[in-house]
Design a protein around this motif. Structure first.
Motif, short mmCIF file in Angstrom:
data_model
loop_
_atom_site.label_atom_id
_atom_site.label_comp_id
_atom_site.label_asym_id
_atom_site.label_seq_id
_atom_site.Cartn_x
_atom_site.Cartn_y
_atom_site.Cartn_z
N ARG A 86 0.89 -0.98 -0.18
CA ARG A 86 -0.13 -0.08 -0.06
C ARG A 86 0.86 1.26 -0.01
NH1 ARG A 86 -3.42 -0.21 5.21
NH2 ARG A 86 -1.33 -0.99 6.03
N ARG A 87 2.10 1.04 0.42
CA ARG A 87 2.97 2.33 0.67
C ARG A 87 3.62 2.75 -0.67
NH1 ARG A 87 7.13 0.95 5.43
NH2 ARG A 87 7.80 3.01 4.82
N VAL A 88 3.64 1.81 -1.56
CA VAL A 88 4.28 1.89 -2.74
C VAL A 88 3.62 2.84 -3.79
CG1 VAL A 88 5.47 1.07 -5.13
CG2 VAL A 88 5.21 -0.37 -2.78
N MET A 89 4.32 3.97 -3.99
CA MET A 89 3.64 5.32 -4.80
C MET A 89 4.01 5.21 -6.14
SD MET A 89 1.57 6.28 -2.72
CE MET A 89 0.81 8.05 -3.81
N GLY A 90 5.16 4.76 -6.33
CA GLY A 90 5.71 4.64 -7.89
C GLY A 90 6.66 3.36 -8.12
N ILE A 91 6.55 3.05 -9.36
CA ILE A 91 7.41 1.83 -9.73
C ILE A 91 8.08 2.29 -11.08
CG2 ILE A 91 7.28 -0.59 -10.74
CD1 ILE A 91 4.87 -0.92 -9.03
N SER A 92 9.38 1.67 -11.12
CA SER A 92 10.38 1.69 -12.32
C SER A 92 11.05 0.50 -12.35
CB SER A 92 11.05 3.08 -12.24
OG SER A 92 11.66 3.31 -13.74
N GLY A 93 11.83 0.46 -13.47
CA GLY A 93 12.68 -0.86 -13.68
C GLY A 93 13.49 -0.58 -14.60
N ALA A 94 14.46 -1.60 -14.69
CA ALA A 94 15.53 -1.67 -15.44
C ALA A 94 15.42 -3.07 -16.39
CB ALA A 94 16.99 -1.36 -15.02
N GLY A 95 15.71 -2.98 -17.73
CA GLY A 95 15.65 -4.58 -18.32
C GLY A 95 16.97 -4.62 -19.25
N GLN A 96 17.62 -5.85 -19.23
CA GLN A 96 18.58 -6.39 -20.08
C GLN A 96 18.44 -5.53 -21.27
OE1 GLN A 96 18.31 -10.63 -21.50
NE2 GLN A 96 17.18 -10.41 -19.40
N GLN A 97 19.48 -4.70 -21.95
CA GLN A 97 19.23 -4.07 -22.94
C GLN A 97 19.28 -4.78 -24.41
OE1 GLN A 97 22.09 -0.25 -22.18
NE2 GLN A 97 20.29 0.32 -23.38
N HIS A 98 18.37 -4.40 -25.18
CA HIS A 98 18.41 -4.85 -26.99
C HIS A 98 17.56 -6.19 -27.14
CE1 HIS A 98 22.08 -2.48 -26.70
NE2 HIS A 98 22.89 -3.27 -25.77
N GLY A 99 17.15 -6.62 -26.21
CA GLY A 99 16.29 -8.13 -26.01
C GLY A 99 14.84 -7.50 -26.76
N SER A 100 14.15 -8.22 -27.06
CA SER A 100 12.99 -7.96 -27.71
C SER A 100 11.83 -9.03 -27.49
CB SER A 100 12.82 -7.66 -29.16
OG SER A 100 13.64 -8.82 -29.91
N VAL A 101 10.41 -8.42 -27.23
CA VAL A 101 9.51 -9.41 -26.93
C VAL A 101 8.42 -9.11 -27.87
CG1 VAL A 101 7.59 -9.85 -25.20
CG2 VAL A 101 9.98 -9.54 -24.35
N TYR A 102 7.74 -10.29 -28.51
CA TYR A 102 6.85 -10.02 -29.44
C TYR A 102 5.28 -10.27 -28.97
CZ TYR A 102 11.08 -9.85 -32.03
OH TYR A 102 12.28 -9.43 -32.60
N TRP A 103 4.63 -9.32 -28.85
CA TRP A 103 3.02 -9.60 -28.30
C TRP A 103 2.20 -9.78 -29.49
CZ3 TRP A 103 2.54 -8.83 -23.41
CH2 TRP A 103 3.44 -8.00 -22.48
N SER A 104 1.19 -10.56 -29.13
CA SER A 104 0.25 -11.17 -30.07
C SER A 104 -0.96 -10.06 -30.28
CB SER A 104 -0.39 -12.32 -29.63
OG SER A 104 -1.27 -12.15 -28.68
N GLN A 105 -1.75 -10.41 -31.08
CA GLN A 105 -2.83 -9.40 -31.41
C GLN A 105 -3.87 -9.59 -29.98
OE1 GLN A 105 -3.54 -8.01 -34.16
NE2 GLN A 105 -1.83 -8.77 -35.12
N LYS A 106 -3.93 -10.61 -29.23
CA LYS A 106 -4.88 -10.73 -28.12
C LYS A 106 -4.24 -9.91 -26.80
CE LYS A 106 -6.74 -15.00 -29.20
NZ LYS A 106 -6.87 -16.58 -28.95
N ALA A 107 -2.86 -9.69 -27.04
CA ALA A 107 -2.08 -9.21 -25.73
C ALA A 107 -2.85 -8.10 -24.73
CB ALA A 107 -0.90 -8.61 -25.97
#
Length: 591
Positions: A86-107
């Protein structure tokens, strides 16, 4: 808000081998931490070191489902540690660079309709057009890189536009290969995310925009124009305007503002873990951009990561691209850029020299200054006792070497070891020889000098004099990674790179990326002051450096490990930069 409900800001780091989560309070104190180790916790995915390797094609991929399961697992561990979401007011993150994720039409529909009684991984298998994400270690795209390097003329032109020449791991060449190898999966792909924006999408409940810094690791973004490069989109997509437009739609828009809120957290997290419904999802970025946010890094301060690889990071107002290094937009501050050098041969190369050294007499001579079974005792003693460039007198030749047990990125050469001497006569060319070398002892200092000379050579046009009485150099140098604890290496870094205010060890454990992400979330929400925070509106009043800088204290976080610039010694190394560059060229020409 009562003190026990003081805000928290949560940062994530989705790396190759782990998902880490770390929360901080407004005074930057770390409150809670948790991690998931993929090999240890999710071995059922058949991975090793977080990935699958297909040697025949030099292909390295990670299962996206594993990352989904890790999100649930890391949040469960935070919950068990006592964290009140409940105390979390903001979220951010880091991801390994360059990798790609391919979302479908249903995503989008599936993300919006998640059932909090069920896990992410059980509900999202149909959200992806392809179950694998190319990893930054992938080297299957040589043909595509060749096409990219000539797509705008040559590698210099590509670097000028995108910040980097073509690299196997960069997303543009990877997308080009993907649509050729998996045409049906590409056709089914509605959106393409980077690893950072994929993770943001999970928390947001819809596909998130790519951020302004991570987009620079794709070879598709025109940094000067602030737009997708149409010729490079066309190249990656198959060569015609319609396909280029289709790829542009798959990639979506890019978020220029590194702060503020992209929207409230998905209701799934509210119902399942108790997050506040007004918790903001702020822009996520790449792991390297997030690392420079782990402290209020000023322009002309530098971070040297001495891990398995060697990485040099610096914030700079100057955009001076070159094929031998990388430029990115800064992840928070408009008008600044992030300069990066990355080498495969870091700790591994140093360890090979260390393991080749004799251990008897040297260990006895330093036995009064070391304790325990430190494997670096001989290496450190030799590196510290050998004078700069192996010159015991002013007339001695300088010793220079290249040490690459693995094929190197910078310079782009095969595996091998080369040793040279350079006579005191400034007009004499370097000579490839081991004559005059005391081997293997001389290698201890020479390998560190070689690695740091390369950093100085490639960063020399980006630094300015910190004061009128000093030559151009970094203001401060912060060391991170396993090698940062080595006093001999720290001294050579100071002698060679300088550091007008000294060389410091940055003590944030292995959590620099997650910490930088948590700082980014705090800044994104509090930069406009408490009134805007209470109204769930990210402000735009303070820069990241100003906000974090006024709250950040050095105590317990940094430690001075070397004085840095030494007049006379720094200049000695400057005198051999041209010869070192000539040595690299000579080795490249033999390829």
């Amino acid at each position: 808000m009562t003190s026990d409900l003081e805000p928290l800001y949560l940062g994530f780091d989705l790396s190759t081998q782990q998902l880490k989560a770390l929360s901080i309070s407004p005074d930057l104190t770390v409150a809670y931490e948790a991690k998931v180790d993929f090999d240890a916790d999710l071995a059922k995915y058949g991975i090793k070191n977080g990935v699958h390797i297909h040697e025949a094609e030099r292909e390295v991929v990670a299962p996206v489902a594993m990352w989904l399961e890790a999100v649930d697992l890391v949040l469960e561990r935070l919950k068990r540690s006592g964290m009140d979401f409940r105390r979390v007011m903001g979220i951010s993150g880091a991801g390994q660079q360059h990798g790609s994720v391919y979302w479908s039409q249903k995503a989008e529909q599936l993300l919006a309709e998640l059932d909090h009684e069920r896990s992410l991984v059980s509900q999202l298998p149909e959200a992806f057009a392809h179950p694998w994400s190319p990893n930054w270690q992938d080297a299957s795209t040589q043909a595509e890189c060749d096409s990219f390097d000539v797509g705008l003329g040559n590698a210099d032109d590509l670097a000028r536009v995108t910040g980097s020449k073509a690299h196997h791991r960069f997303t543009g060449p990877q997308v080009m290969r993907f649509h050729k190898k998996h045409p049906e999966a590409y056709r089914r792909t509605k959106r393409i995310s980077l690893v950072s924006s994929f993770l943001a999408s999970i928390f947001l409940g819809r596909v998130a925009e790519i951020d302004i810094s991570d987009v620079c690791g794709m070879n598709l973004w025109d940094i000067a124009k602030g737009a997708w490069s149409e010729p490079l989109l066309k190249l990656a997509a198959g060569g015609n305007d319609d396909e280029a437009a289709n790829l542009r739609d798959k990639l979506g828009t890019v978020r220029v503002d590194g702060g503020g809120s992209m929207g409230s957290i998905s209701p799934w997290f509210v119902a399942r873990y108790g997050f506040s419904p007004i918790c903001a999802v702020t822009p996520f970025t790449g792991d390297n951009p997030s690392t420079i946010l782990a402290l209020p890094l000023r322009p002309l301060d530098a971070i040297v990561s001495l891990g398995t690889s060697t990485t040099f990071l610096m914030s700079t107002p100057n955009y001076v691209p070159d094929p031998s290094y990388h430029f990115f937009n800064h992840p928070t501050t408009s008008g600044l850029y992030m300069f990066m050098l990355c080498y495969k041969n870091g700790g591994l190369a140093r360890e090979r020299v260390r393991d080749s050294l004799p251990t008897t007499s040297v260990e006895q001579s330093v036995s009064n200054t070391v304790t325990g079974d430190d494997p670096w005792v001989t290496f450190n003693a030799l590196a510290a006792s050998t004078p700069p460039l192996g010159r015991y007198t002013s007339g001695d030749p300088a010793k220079l070497g290249l040490y690459f047990p693995l094929p190197e990125i910078v310079p782009n050469v095969r595996a091998g070891t080369w040793r040279f001497t350079l006579q005191a006569n400034p007009t004499a060319p370097p000579t490839e020889t081991t004559q005059g070398w005391n081997l293997p002892q001389d290698d201890a200092r020479a390998i560190v000098e070689s690695q740091i000379l390369s950093l100085r050579l490639r960063s020399r046009n980006l630094v300015l004099p910190p004061s009128p009485s000093l030559p151009p150099q970094a203001r401060r140098i912060y060391l991170v990674g396993g090698g940062s604890t080595n006093p001999a290496i720290a001294r050579i870094v100071g002698e060679l790179l300088g550091g007008a205010e000294g060389v410091y060890m940055l003590n944030v454990g292995g959590n620099a990326c997650a910490l930088g992400a948590a700082y980014k979330a705090l800044w994104a929400m509090e930069r406009g002051g408490k009134k805007k925070l209470q109204n769930h509106a990210g402000g735009d009043d303070q820069t990241f450096e100003a906000l974090v800088g006024e709250r950040w204290t050095e105590e317990g976080k940094v430690r001075l490990v070397d004085q840095g610039y030494r007049r006379g010694v720094w200049e000695q190394y400057g005198d051999v930069l041209g010869a070192f560059e000539a040595i690299e060229r000579r080795v490249i020409e033999t390829e």
